[in-house]
Design a protein around this motif. Structure first.
Motif, short mmCIF file in Angstrom:
data_model
loop_
_atom_site.label_atom_id
_atom_site.label_comp_id
_atom_site.label_asym_id
_atom_site.label_seq_id
_atom_site.Cartn_x
_atom_site.Cartn_y
_atom_site.Cartn_z
N PHE A 180 20.27 -11.53 6.58
CA PHE A 180 20.35 -10.25 5.88
C PHE A 180 21.41 -10.36 4.81
O PHE A 180 22.55 -10.79 5.08
CB PHE A 180 20.71 -9.12 6.84
N VAL A 181 21.04 -10.00 3.57
CA VAL A 181 21.93 -10.17 2.42
C VAL A 181 22.07 -8.83 1.71
O VAL A 181 21.07 -8.18 1.40
CB VAL A 181 21.37 -11.22 1.44
N ASP A 210 29.96 -10.21 -2.87
CA ASP A 210 31.23 -9.70 -3.39
C ASP A 210 31.32 -9.98 -4.88
O ASP A 210 30.59 -10.81 -5.42
CB ASP A 210 32.38 -10.38 -2.63
N SER A 211 32.22 -9.29 -5.55
CA SER A 211 32.48 -9.51 -6.98
C SER A 211 33.78 -10.27 -7.17
O SER A 211 34.71 -10.15 -6.37
CB SER A 211 32.57 -8.17 -7.72
N TYR A 212 33.86 -11.03 -8.23
CA TYR A 212 35.15 -11.61 -8.64
C TYR A 212 36.05 -10.46 -9.09
O TYR A 212 35.65 -9.63 -9.91
CB TYR A 212 34.95 -12.62 -9.76
N GLY A 213 37.24 -10.40 -8.54
CA GLY A 213 38.15 -9.28 -8.77
C GLY A 213 38.27 -8.40 -7.54
O GLY A 213 39.05 -7.44 -7.52
N SER A 214 37.50 -8.73 -6.49
CA SER A 214 37.51 -7.97 -5.24
C SER A 214 38.18 -8.79 -4.14
O SER A 214 38.26 -10.01 -4.21
CB SER A 214 36.07 -7.64 -4.85
N VAL A 215 38.62 -8.09 -3.09
CA VAL A 215 39.43 -8.74 -2.05
C VAL A 215 38.63 -9.22 -0.85
O VAL A 215 39.16 -9.92 0.02
CB VAL A 215 40.52 -7.76 -1.53
N PHE A 255 30.83 -14.30 3.00
CA PHE A 255 30.84 -13.57 1.74
C PHE A 255 30.58 -14.56 0.61
O PHE A 255 31.07 -15.70 0.64
CB PHE A 255 32.19 -12.88 1.50
N GLU A 256 29.84 -14.12 -0.38
CA GLU A 256 29.59 -14.94 -1.55
C GLU A 256 29.89 -14.11 -2.80
O GLU A 256 29.40 -12.99 -2.95
CB GLU A 256 28.13 -15.39 -1.59
N LYS A 257 30.73 -14.66 -3.69
CA LYS A 257 31.07 -13.96 -4.92
C LYS A 257 30.06 -14.28 -6.02
O LYS A 257 29.58 -15.41 -6.13
CB LYS A 257 32.48 -14.35 -5.38
N VAL A 258 29.77 -13.27 -6.84
CA VAL A 258 28.84 -13.41 -7.96
C VAL A 258 29.51 -12.83 -9.20
O VAL A 258 30.14 -11.77 -9.13
CB VAL A 258 27.51 -12.68 -7.68
N THR A 259 29.38 -13.51 -10.33
CA THR A 259 30.00 -13.03 -11.56
C THR A 259 29.26 -11.81 -12.11
O THR A 259 28.08 -11.59 -11.81
CB THR A 259 30.01 -14.12 -12.64
N ASP A 260 29.97 -11.04 -12.93
CA ASP A 260 29.34 -9.90 -13.60
C ASP A 260 28.10 -10.33 -14.37
O ASP A 260 27.04 -9.71 -14.29
CB ASP A 260 30.33 -9.26 -14.58
N ARG A 261 28.23 -11.42 -15.12
CA ARG A 261 27.15 -11.90 -15.98
C ARG A 261 25.94 -12.34 -15.16
O ARG A 261 24.80 -11.95 -15.46
CB ARG A 261 27.64 -13.06 -16.84
N ILE A 289 21.73 -15.21 -3.03
CA ILE A 289 20.75 -16.02 -2.31
C ILE A 289 20.50 -17.32 -3.06
O ILE A 289 20.41 -18.40 -2.45
CB ILE A 289 19.43 -15.23 -2.14
N ARG A 290 20.39 -17.24 -4.36
CA ARG A 290 20.22 -18.46 -5.16
C ARG A 290 21.39 -19.42 -4.94
O ARG A 290 21.19 -20.63 -4.79
CB ARG A 290 20.15 -18.10 -6.64
N GLN A 291 22.58 -18.89 -4.93
CA GLN A 291 23.76 -19.73 -4.79
C GLN A 291 23.87 -20.35 -3.39
O GLN A 291 24.52 -21.38 -3.21
CB GLN A 291 25.02 -18.92 -5.12
#
Length: 457
Positions: A180-181, A210-215, A255-261, A289-291
């Motif tokens: 589950f993602v 998660d986003s880059y810039g988040s804890v 947790f996996e971080k994903v960039t805004d772009r 999921i791709r990452q």
């Protein structure tokens, strides 16, 4: 109208039971099957309808809000919409505090639904008096008969998903779900669903986005709340600079971080390839999921939850100018059809497989083209490239009188009109100098290496 069994008493009764949709083209390179729990089918067009109603109904049971009262909430927009539906039906006033990074569409929709808005600066600490948390807290103290749900720490949030979203996912996959993602903001969705699924099958993997810039990611991995991880980002609805009580880290495997772009581009891709017009966090969830696809296999059944509808982001990620201003698009023509549109009115030049090579050479010279698809019986069976033709003829001049099929190369790759030109360019190599863009069974157009270089430069 209770005597009509197919008629709902009010809009709140339509919340939940959203569809599960298999992802196809966009997930071709991902092992197993990827299914989308598509929450924009809720009446408020987001997953937040579920928990918004639950928080209000639980508050009513406790006596925390009386008839004619005021609901006050800090929101990224979607919870506000769910609360607006509840407020309208139940007769409450609604005040929402939002950060100024939220889309104008979200704000306009909330106002249309009768909410009063306080727009607060994004780039301030949560405890700052002007943060959207602090402003909501202040208003709740000042306004009589008001209720501040505070979705971050209100456990009715995750209970809503334990009671509804989790069971729906389990039933819709016939219990075959393996992963589950979902994007994590307040944490209610991931924690409520995770609790239910792991009670059914402890081996189900729960991945938070998660986003880059988040804890979240670092805290989950180390137990350290690192303030140096916190900085401004523009993805809406996921990531936090606080640790909400609704996030049960013990239920989350990764947790996996994903960039805004990357999240924004994946959201646009979901619209083009799957017909799913979704919010930003949906693209981030699919990108995760791709990452992580290397951790999946052919037996994986991945359910990704898509939070909301793309109509709330038309002025942002679906706006080319906005995307280009932020460096998310570095070219004007983004899809194959944008390049083809310039010459789509012209017929596609082709060489016949049984005609002599010299005919193809004359056609190239006449129209100043460097590649030709080769056809036989109405099918594309090969290709000719001027540089390769030159080398072959230099080696053996007699080749020019032989049929094209004897020296042709493999057919050009075929792409859809909506494929991004960056992806189209990846199909080219030293042996492939062009692609065919397919608009229909009988309409194809060519894009050469030169066309793509010009568009990407």
């Amino acid at each position: 109208m209770k005597d009509l069994p197919k008629v709902y008493d009010n809009i709140l009764q339509t919340i939940g039971n959203t569809p599960m949709i298999q992802l196809n083209k966009i997930a071709e390179d991902i092992p197993g099957v990827v299914l989308a729990k598509t929450e924009y089918f809720n009446p408020g067009h987001s997953v937040k309808d579920r928990m918004a109603l639950k928080m209000i109904e639980d508050a009513e049971k406790r006596g925390d809000i009386k008839p004619g009262g005021t609901i006050i909430e800090c929101t990224s927009g979607n919870t506000g919409m769910g609360l607006a539906l509840a407020a309208i039906v139940k007769g409450y006033k609604l005040i929402c505090t939002l950060s100024d990074k939220q889309s104008k569409e979200k704000m306009d929709i909330l106002r249309a639904m009768g909410a009063e808005l306080y727009v607060c600066p994004t780039n301030v600490a949560p405890e700052h008096p002007e943060s959207y948390y602090s402003v909501a807290t202040r208003l709740a103290k000042e306004i009589p008969n008001s209720f501040y749900p505070y979705q971050y720490d209100n456990l009715s949030n995750r209970e809503a998903h334990y009671e509804s979203t989790g069971p729906e996912i389990w039933e819709q996959t016939d219990g075959k779900i393996t992963h589950f993602v979902v994007g994590v903001g307040t944490g209610g969705t991931i924690s409520g669903v995770a609790k239910y699924l792991k009670e059914k099958n402890p081996d189900v993997k729960i991945w938070g986005v998660d986003s880059y810039g988040s804890v979240f990611k670092k805290y989950h991995e180390t137990g350290e709340f690192d303030e140096s991880e916190i900085y401004s980002y523009i993805t809406e609805g996921i990531g936090e600079d606080i640790l909400p009580k609704n996030v049960d880290f013990s239920l989350i495997d990764k947790f996996e971080k994903v960039t805004d772009r990357d999240g924004a581009l994946a959201t646009r891709e979901l619209a083009r390839k799957e017909g799913l017009l979704l919010g930003w966090s949906a693209g981030s969830a699919f990108q995760a999921i791709r990452q992580l696809k290397h951790e999946l296999d052919e037996d994986s059944v991945v359910v990704v939850l898509f939070h909301d509808h793309g109509s709330r982001y038309v002025g942002k990620i679906f706006n080319d100018d906005w995307m280009e201003e932020r460096g998310f698009l570095n070219h004007k023509n983004k899809m194959a059809k944008d390049l083809v549109d310039k010459h789509r009115h012209l017929p596609l030049l082709t060489a016949n497989a049984n005609e002599p090579v010299e005919n193809a050479i004359q056609l190239m010279r006449k129209h100043d083209v460097s590649q030709l698809p080769v056809v036989d019986g109405g099918k594309y069976v090969g290709s000719l490239d001027d540089s390769r033709l030159l080398q072959v003829i230099l080696d053996n001049p007699a080749v020019s009188s032989r049929p094209a099929k004897e020296i042709m190369d493999a057919p050009f790759p075929v792409v859809s009109p909506t494929e991004e030109i960056r992806d189209v360019a990846k199909r080219l190599n030293k042996n492939t100098g062009a692609v065919l863009v397919k608009f229909g069974e009988d309409e194809h157009h060519i894009l050469s290496r030169h066309d793509l270089v010009a568009a990407l430069s």
